[in-house]
Design a protein around this motif. Sequence first.
Motif, PDB file in Angstrom:
ATOM      1  N   PRO A 179      34.883 -56.100  -5.013  1.00 13.04           N
ATOM      2  CA  PRO A 179      34.548 -56.245  -6.434  1.00 13.04           C
ATOM      3  C   PRO A 179      33.929 -54.989  -7.047  1.00 13.04           C
ATOM      4  N   ALA A 180      33.085 -54.283  -6.289  1.00 13.33           N
ATOM      5  CA  ALA A 180      32.452 -53.069  -6.821  1.00 13.33           C
ATOM      6  C   ALA A 180      33.478 -51.990  -7.128  1.00 13.33           C
ATOM      7  N   LEU A 181      34.441 -51.803  -6.240  1.00 13.91           N
ATOM      8  CA  LEU A 181      35.467 -50.775  -6.463  1.00 13.91           C
ATOM      9  C   LEU A 181      36.461 -51.186  -7.545  1.00 13.91           C
ATOM     10  N   GLU A 182      36.772 -52.482  -7.628  1.00  9.37           N
ATOM     11  CA  GLU A 182      37.657 -52.948  -8.702  1.00  9.37           C
ATOM     12  C   GLU A 182      37.012 -52.705 -10.068  1.00  9.37           C
ATOM     13  N   LYS A 183      35.722 -52.986 -10.157  1.00  8.67           N
ATOM     14  CA  LYS A 183      35.002 -52.757 -11.416  1.00  8.67           C
ATOM     15  C   LYS A 183      34.948 -51.275 -11.749  1.00  8.67           C
ATOM     16  N   ARG A 184      34.764 -50.437 -10.724  1.00 12.03           N
ATOM     17  CA  ARG A 184      34.633 -48.993 -10.928  1.00 12.03           C
ATOM     18  C   ARG A 184      35.946 -48.338 -11.330  1.00 12.03           C
ATOM     19  N   THR A 185      37.061 -48.772 -10.693  1.00  8.14           N
ATOM     20  CA  THR A 185      38.336 -48.070 -10.868  1.00  8.14           C
ATOM     21  C   THR A 185      39.369 -48.825 -11.697  1.00  8.14           C
ATOM     22  N   GLY A 186      39.221 -50.152 -11.809  1.00  8.74           N
ATOM     23  CA  GLY A 186      40.238 -50.958 -12.476  1.00  8.74           C
ATOM     24  C   GLY A 186      41.466 -51.198 -11.616  1.00  8.74           C
ATOM     25  N   LEU A 187      41.404 -50.814 -10.340  1.00  4.93           N
ATOM     26  CA  LEU A 187      42.546 -50.961  -9.437  1.00  4.93           C
ATOM     27  C   LEU A 187      42.366 -52.189  -8.538  1.00  4.93           C
ATOM     28  N   PRO A 188      43.471 -52.813  -8.118  1.00  2.00           N
ATOM     29  CA  PRO A 188      43.344 -53.854  -7.090  1.00  2.00           C
ATOM     30  C   PRO A 188      42.867 -53.235  -5.785  1.00  2.00           C
ATOM     31  N   VAL A 189      41.969 -53.937  -5.091  1.00  2.00           N
ATOM     32  CA  VAL A 189      41.403 -53.436  -3.834  1.00  2.00           C
ATOM     33  C   VAL A 189      41.762 -54.415  -2.726  1.00  2.00           C
TER      34      VAL A 189
END
Length: 405
Positions: A179-189
């Motif tokens: 969730p942190a990386l999805e919020k940061r980048t807008g990419l699916p993780v």
Amino acid sequence: MIMDGQPGHIDQIKQINAGAVYRLIDQRGAISRIELSKLAQLAPASITKIVRELLEAHLVKETEYQEVGSRGRPAIGLVLDTDAWHYLSVRISLGTITLALRDLSSKMVVEELLPLKAEQSESLLQHIVDEIDSFFIRHQNKLERLTAIAITLPGMIDAAAGVVHRMPFYQVNEMALGPALEKRTGLPVYLQHDICAWTMAEALFGASRGTQNVIQVVIDHNVGAGVITNGRVLHAGSRSVVEIGHTQVDPYGKRCYCGNHGCLETVASIDNMLEIAQQRLAGAHSSILQGRELTVESLCDAALAGDQLAKDIILGVGHSVGRIVAIMVNLFNPEKILVGSPLNRAAEILYPAIISCIRQQSLPAYSEHLKVESTLFFNQGTMPGAALVKEALYNGSLLVKLLQG
């Protein structure tokens, strides 16, 4: 596969059918639309619609090719168009983080291996996010359209939620990495246990490709297994993992990071195995390991040279692992056992120890023709992450996102 006209949610049908077509083009290209229709068991009109969307999104392209046995004009076939699509594949291990930019064919664009200390002032989550940000900045001149981030790591993981419950080597408690990386980048993780992802990589690109039933055993800094049954990786899409490393083999043994005592990982992981070897060296004055740096390589080389201490250590690991795998053989009836480990350097000692336990403790009908082989890949780098992205394209979940822009 979902057939034309079969009842079901329309978006789910579209996703699965698009993924099936993309997989066939990847595995069979160059391939004609007629052949796609036959192999995918979809109506020509459905194939036309899916292919048009893939062409418009620049995910596939047309190419001329000569059909076997034909002397006429070249046919028009479909192949993947992967160069302008990139994703980030990340591997977190003991003391390191590997970051790689790959295109959708899984070809490497750039890769870096960086230190990741267990003791640091900032949180592990923040440190990972910062490293990814810095990687993108350093290589922005190479970046094309970013599609996803795939991360593999050891520990107890909820892959569906993107949460790391606990990890060896690092102080982690319910780290919401996905969730942190999805919020940061807008990419699916895509987050997955490294052994499960490695098993997927072997199935897609490696030693178990084309094999329907496989048990893959990993003996490294952590110990675990992946299972392929009926051509699919068991638990790949859930929070579960085949957790042999935390099966108790010695109730009075060393405390494990999971909280229990005497787990297989406490006697068979590389770090614990070397610790046991170091303790036994004190009473083995004739060992050729005396006065040498004790590493997994030096231990294997000593065992191959006939050193009894080194051989006993590796045989002990093989027997401990073999006893657990014997139970799995009775459960899953595999065609082969794959071993991924730096101990493969001494395979001629390790493998017979594993297979002897399996044959003594599992059904003869399941074990008599069973072979133990090495994995094609080793659990380094970012091929396991590449497998997560490839699988998300094949099942259509990532593909639909790319088609929608």
